[in-house]
Design a protein around this motif. Structure first.
Motif, PDB file in Angstrom:
ATOM      1  N   UNK A 166       0.793  -1.226   0.000  1.00  0.00           N
ATOM      2  CA  UNK A 166       0.000   0.000   0.000  1.00  0.00           C
ATOM      3  C   UNK A 166       0.824   1.273   0.000  1.00  0.00           C
ATOM      4  N   UNK A 167       0.099   2.377   0.170  1.00  0.00           N
ATOM      5  CA  UNK A 167       0.726   3.695   0.220  1.00  0.00           C
ATOM      6  C   UNK A 167       1.353   3.908   1.609  1.00  0.00           C
ATOM      7  N   UNK A 168       2.609   4.272   1.623  1.00  0.00           N
ATOM      8  CA  UNK A 168       3.326   4.427   2.891  1.00  0.00           C
ATOM      9  C   UNK A 168       3.885   5.837   2.962  1.00  0.00           C
ATOM     10  N   UNK A 169       3.655   6.513   4.078  1.00  0.00           N
ATOM     11  CA  UNK A 169       4.207   7.855   4.289  1.00  0.00           C
ATOM     12  C   UNK A 169       5.649   7.705   4.763  1.00  0.00           C
ATOM     13  N   UNK A 170       6.553   8.285   4.008  1.00  0.00           N
ATOM     14  CA  UNK A 170       7.974   8.209   4.327  1.00  0.00           C
ATOM     15  C   UNK A 170       8.444   9.526   4.929  1.00  0.00           C
ATOM     16  N   UNK A 171       9.275   9.450   5.928  1.00  0.00           N
ATOM     17  CA  UNK A 171       9.746  10.632   6.641  1.00  0.00           C
ATOM     18  C   UNK A 171      10.442  11.600   5.690  1.00  0.00           C
ATOM     19  N   UNK A 172      10.014  12.866   5.736  1.00  0.00           N
ATOM     20  CA  UNK A 172      10.642  13.891   4.915  1.00  0.00           C
ATOM     21  C   UNK A 172       9.991  14.093   3.560  1.00  0.00           C
ATOM     22  N   UNK A 173       9.037  13.238   3.201  1.00  0.00           N
ATOM     23  CA  UNK A 173       8.362  13.341   1.898  1.00  0.00           C
ATOM     24  C   UNK A 173       6.887  13.667   2.107  1.00  0.00           C
ATOM     25  N   UNK A 174       6.399  14.629   1.312  1.00  0.00           N
ATOM     26  CA  UNK A 174       5.012  15.083   1.487  1.00  0.00           C
ATOM     27  C   UNK A 174       4.007  14.037   1.032  1.00  0.00           C
ATOM     28  N   UNK A 175       4.286  13.385  -0.092  1.00  0.00           N
ATOM     29  CA  UNK A 175       3.331  12.441  -0.657  1.00  0.00           C
ATOM     30  C   UNK A 175       3.703  11.012  -0.280  1.00  0.00           C
ATOM     31  N   UNK A 176       2.707  10.170   0.053  1.00  0.00           N
ATOM     32  CA  UNK A 176       3.002   8.756   0.337  1.00  0.00           C
ATOM     33  C   UNK A 176       3.477   8.041  -0.922  1.00  0.00           C
ATOM     34  N   UNK A 177       4.146   6.934  -0.727  1.00  0.00           N
ATOM     35  CA  UNK A 177       4.703   6.187  -1.857  1.00  0.00           C
ATOM     36  C   UNK A 177       4.249   4.731  -1.780  1.00  0.00           C
ATOM     37  N   UNK A 178       3.938   4.148  -2.937  1.00  0.00           N
ATOM     38  CA  UNK A 178       3.552   2.743  -2.971  1.00  0.00           C
ATOM     39  C   UNK A 178       4.787   1.875  -2.804  1.00  0.00           C
ATOM     40  N   UNK A 179       4.743   0.994  -1.801  1.00  0.00           N
ATOM     41  CA  UNK A 179       5.859   0.085  -1.553  1.00  0.00           C
ATOM     42  C   UNK A 179       5.394  -1.356  -1.727  1.00  0.00           C
ATOM     43  N   UNK A 180       6.348  -2.202  -2.136  1.00  0.00           N
ATOM     44  CA  UNK A 180       6.070  -3.630  -2.307  1.00  0.00           C
ATOM     45  C   UNK A 180       7.139  -4.444  -1.594  1.00  0.00           C
ATOM     46  N   UNK A 181       6.710  -5.583  -1.096  1.00  0.00           N
ATOM     47  CA  UNK A 181       7.648  -6.522  -0.474  1.00  0.00           C
ATOM     48  C   UNK A 181       8.069  -7.528  -1.542  1.00  0.00           C
ATOM     49  N   UNK A 182       9.370  -7.626  -1.801  1.00  0.00           N
ATOM     50  CA  UNK A 182       9.883  -8.540  -2.821  1.00  0.00           C
ATOM     51  C   UNK A 182      10.261  -9.866  -2.197  1.00  0.00           C
ATOM     52  N   UNK A 183       9.992 -10.945  -2.934  1.00  0.00           N
ATOM     53  CA  UNK A 183      10.307 -12.284  -2.452  1.00  0.00           C
ATOM     54  C   UNK A 183      10.438 -13.210  -3.664  1.00  0.00           C
ATOM     55  N   UNK A 184      11.014 -14.391  -3.477  1.00  0.00           N
ATOM     56  CA  UNK A 184      11.084 -15.343  -4.595  1.00  0.00           C
ATOM     57  C   UNK A 184       9.687 -15.809  -4.983  1.00  0.00           C
ATOM     58  N   UNK A 185       9.454 -15.988  -6.277  1.00  0.00           N
ATOM     59  CA  UNK A 185       8.160 -16.499  -6.734  1.00  0.00           C
ATOM     60  C   UNK A 185       8.041 -17.962  -6.339  1.00  0.00           C
ATOM     61  N   UNK A 186       6.841 -18.362  -5.913  1.00  0.00           N
ATOM     62  CA  UNK A 186       6.624 -19.757  -5.502  1.00  0.00           C
ATOM     63  C   UNK A 186       6.321 -20.631  -6.704  1.00  0.00           C
TER      64      UNK A 186
END
Length: 400
Positions: free
Chosen positions: A380-400
């Motif tokens: 989802x959208x995550x608010x990062x310190x020092x940045x006005x707009x939230x950013x979409x983050x993803x968790x990367x992992x090996x494909x099953x």
């Protein structure tokens, strides 16, 4: 100076920066054991010792303390500096040196301070200094842009000063300190260290030249490939490059240090950095390390994510790493990368937990659709310190 390297008391005093009377008094009281005080000539080792004494006196150390330190061998390392001293005393004024090489004094001053030399505008220079300025003038005359050269000379200064610092500290820790603990007499210690240093010094320059040429060839090849595979049609401001930036650190490292102790924690950091270095993809490299944190830059975001996911599975020690990756435009300056997108990558890793690889949406959008060995979980959208707009983050992992 005669052919044996001996100088008169007056010449030695000028080289040390004290009066001849002071120099003779130091020698007669045993502060400079290489000279009796009655001799008229001074050997290089005696002058080198006198230089050390002069520096220590300027810092307020009493003569008796200096004499005792010399007898114990604690000043022996200082004699090695005689091997590096330039030929002759400074004899060319700063302005005359600039005129000789055809550069403006203000530019020479800027270059001098950029390298990291002090003072930034010395009153006079040695012949070796002037020769170095001739090399610099030749580089600029050949057409190399000044803005690029200033950055390059700063990188040279920072890198080589770090090399010199490491050489000095490692020689002290693993050569000088063991001799002191063995109780080797001061003069004997000085001779042994000078002989060892004189054997090693001629080997350092060709070794560094080989390493420079080897790495230069490798990075030229990378640059050519990067131009071929990059988005050549995209207009990017001069000085900016599109790269994948990753930050990796050890989650809970501060607490681990408190529990395990500084030495064991440092061993883990060294193993962590070695593991990162040994496993990085070909087009990626470590830019810098700060404590347990590593900054990595690569051309291929997919390869960097693939590495990060694999590294998390490879690392089996405590504390566990966390890795954050972003892909965007960075300002390249002095061998380092700066700007908003670099800051963003640093904030991404701060939101990761131990064992996680978090990436921004710009990373996932850059990975080909047919890359089926990686899986991305949108958190989802995550608010990062020092940045006005939230950013979409993803968790990367090996494909099953």
């Amino acid at each position: 100076m005669n052919e044996n390297g001996l100088v008169s008391t007056r010449e030695a005093a000028e080289m040390v920066g004290v009066t001849p009377a002071t120099l003779r008094r130091w020698a007669k009281t045993g502060v400079i054991p290489e000279h009796s005080g009655a001799e008229t000539k001074w050997a290089p080792a005696a002058v080198a010792h006198a230089r050390i004494v002069a520096r220590l006196r300027e810092r307020g150390h009493p003569l008796e303390e200096i004499r005792r330190a010399g007898a114990e061998g604690r000043l022996a390392y200082g004699f090695v500096e005689e091997l590096f001293s330039p030929d002759g005393m400074p004899q060319v004024s700063f302005e005359d040196a600039a005129k000789q090489v055809g550069l403006e004094p203000a530019l020479v001053e800027r270059i001098w301070s950029t390298v990291g030399f002090a003072p930034r505008r010395p009153e006079s220079l040695t012949e070796d200094d002037v020769q170095a300025l001739h090399y610099i003038a030749a580089v600029l005359d050949a057409g190399f842009p000044l803005v690029a050269f200033i950055q390059l000379i700063r990188v040279y200064g920072q890198a080589i000063s770090q090399i010199a610092d490491a050489e000095t500290r490692l020689f002290h820790l693993y050569v000088h300190e063991p001799l002191i603990r063995q109780g080797v007499p001061g003069l004997q210690m000085a001779e042994e260290m000078e002989h060892l240093a004189s054997d090693l010094l001629p080997l350092s320059s060709p070794l560094m030249d080989y390493l420079h040429q080897r790495f230069l060839r490798e990075f030229v090849e990378r640059d050519v490939v990067g131009h071929m595979e990059g988005e050549l049609e995209e207009a990017i401001d001069l000085g900016r490059v599109r790269v994948a930036v990753a930050f990796a650190d050890l989650a809970g490292y501060t607490r681990f240090t408190e529990e395990a102790g500084e030495e064991e924690a440092l061993d883990v950091v060294e193993a962590f950095i070695d593991a990162v270095t040994d496993t990085l993809p070909e087009d990626a490299r470590i830019i810098k390390t700060i404590g347990d944190e590593v900054m990595i830059v690569g051309q291929d975001p997919a390869a960097l994510v693939d590495w990060a996911v694999g590294f998390q599975r490879l690392w089996g020690e405590r504390p566990t790493p966390r890795i954050g990756i972003h892909y965007g435009l960075s300002l390249y300056r002095d061998g380092d990368y700066f700007g908003r997108d670099v800051n963003l990558a640093a904030r991404v890793v701060a939101r990761a937990r131990g064992g996680e690889v978090l990436v921004t949406d710009s990373v996932t959008h850059s990975i080909p659709d047919d890359d089926d060995h990686l899986a991305f979980e949108n958190i989802g959208q995550v608010k990062l310190k020092g940045f006005d707009e939230p950013r979409t983050l993803c968790r990367a992992a090996p494909a099953e």
